[in-house]
Enzyme design. Structure first.
Site, short mmCIF file in Angstrom:
data_model
loop_
_atom_site.label_atom_id
_atom_site.label_comp_id
_atom_site.label_asym_id
_atom_site.label_seq_id
_atom_site.Cartn_x
_atom_site.Cartn_y
_atom_site.Cartn_z
N ASP A 95 0.85 -1.19 0.00
CA ASP A 95 0.00 0.00 0.00
C ASP A 95 0.89 1.24 0.00
OD1 ASP A 95 -2.99 0.99 0.73
OD2 ASP A 95 -1.51 2.25 1.75
N TYR B 39 3.32 9.74 -0.65
CA TYR B 39 4.40 9.18 0.18
C TYR B 39 5.77 9.41 -0.46
CZ TYR B 39 0.52 6.56 2.37
OH TYR B 39 -0.65 6.20 2.97
N LYS C 53 -2.47 5.86 -4.36
CA LYS C 53 -3.55 6.81 -4.06
C LYS C 53 -3.24 8.15 -4.70
CE LYS C 53 -3.50 4.70 0.54
NZ LYS C 53 -2.06 4.60 0.85
N HIS D 87 -7.24 9.66 -2.26
CA HIS D 87 -6.62 9.60 -0.93
C HIS D 87 -7.47 10.32 0.13
CE1 HIS D 87 -2.32 9.24 0.93
NE2 HIS D 87 -3.24 9.04 1.84
#
Ligand code: NDP
Length: 275
Positions: free
Chosen positions: A46, A51, A76, A109
């Protein structure tokens, strides 16, 4: 090696119920962490555009020797990429970074209700699912009101809603909504970033089952039918966290953990979060 249960998404695709989250893993550590997780038997990663480590996730997968077809990858949409065209280009950029021609799951997200562009964003997601660039599509941090809006204004319900969920924030209202609508619940921060591991009841259950507090909490999620992907940069914890498929919490102990909800969030409140 652990046999990980699979859940069937409304799209007909299966998803490993247990995986590896890479939020807050530095780029420099991500490829090695992903390889460690894959060696330990994880088959679900994930990540997210925000990120900043999709490229390193792709490198970890490529270097692991595990075929891409055996790995479930979620990414996301970044908060600054809402909108029809932007959501499509953003996925193409993710695919490039990840080194793959499709993701298994693409999520919005955050709903960002004040921006109010999540409906047109979702319509782009429907196109990406039709094209096969995203095998399944879903959302994250959506509240019932936003799920209702998607149900009214678009053709497809999200396959999953990924929400903050752990013993200290059990999200009964959203979980009931998901059950009724056939949406799979994904639990982010499943051990509340460690905050629930000192709880007295959880420690007592860990002693009773000869497991660690983290294993007890992760097992509780599995028995609730949540999908989880705990994060760790520590190889022994990566192996500890997946070692939860050789015991079962009895109904009384599930009920004990059920009493620990205190409405405690580790992350932002989706109603007020503006990205
Ligand atoms: P987790 O609940 O997975 O907790 C991670 C923290 O717990 C880290 O500090 C880790 O430290 C520690 N930890 C991990 N395993 C153990 C263990 N066995 N014993 C003790 N401590 C442990 O929190 P995350 O916020 O990382 O959530 C997991 C994933 O959920 C993310 O990686 C991401 O993929 C997703 N997520 C999604 C969000 C969203 O908005 N959709 C928001 C937040 C997360 P160490 O690394 O040092 O072991």
């Amino acid at each position: 090696m652990a046999s990980i249960p699979q859940l069937i998404l409304p799209t007909g695709h299966s998803i490993p119920q247990f995986g590896f989250g890479v939020f807050q893993i530095d780029c420099a550590d991500t490829a090695a962490s992903v390889r460690t997780a894959l060696e330990a038997g994880y088959r679900h990663i994930d990540t997210a555009q925000m990120y900043g480590n999709e490229k390193e996730v792709g490198e970890g997968i490529a270097g692991s020797g595990v075929p891409r077809s055996e790995i479930f990858i979620t990414t996301k949409l970044a908060n600054d990429r809402h909108g029809y065209d932007s959501a499509i280009t953003a996925l193409d950029e993710s695919l490039e970074r990840l080194g793959t021609d499709h993701v298994d799951l693409y999520l919005i997200h955050w709903p960002l209700p004040r921006k109010n562009r999540y409906v047109q964003t979702w319509q782009a997601f429907e196109k990406l699912a039709a094209d096969g660039r995203a095998r399944s599509i879903g959302v994250s941090n959506f509240q019932p009101e936003q799920l209702d809006t998607l149900a009214k204004e678009t053709d497809t319900l999200p396959a999953v809603n990924q929400i903050e969920l752990h013993p200290a924030l059990q999200q009964e209202r959203l979980r009931a909504y998901h059950r009724a609508a056939g949406i799979v619940t994904e639990a982010w921060s499943p051990i509340a970033q460690g905050a629930v591991l000192d709880d007295r009841d959880i420690r007592e259950l860990a002693d009773k089952y000869d497991k660690t507090p983290a294993q007890v909490v992760l097992r509780w999620h599995i028995q609730l039918d949540n999908v989880v992907f705990p994060k760790s940069i520590n190889a022994s914890r990566v192996r500890e966290n997946i070692d939860i498929f050789d015991f079962e919490l009895d109904p009384g102990d599930m009920a004990t953990i059920g009493t620990l909800d205190r409405g405690h969030r580790t992350g932002p409140d989706p109603d007020t979060f503006t990205g």
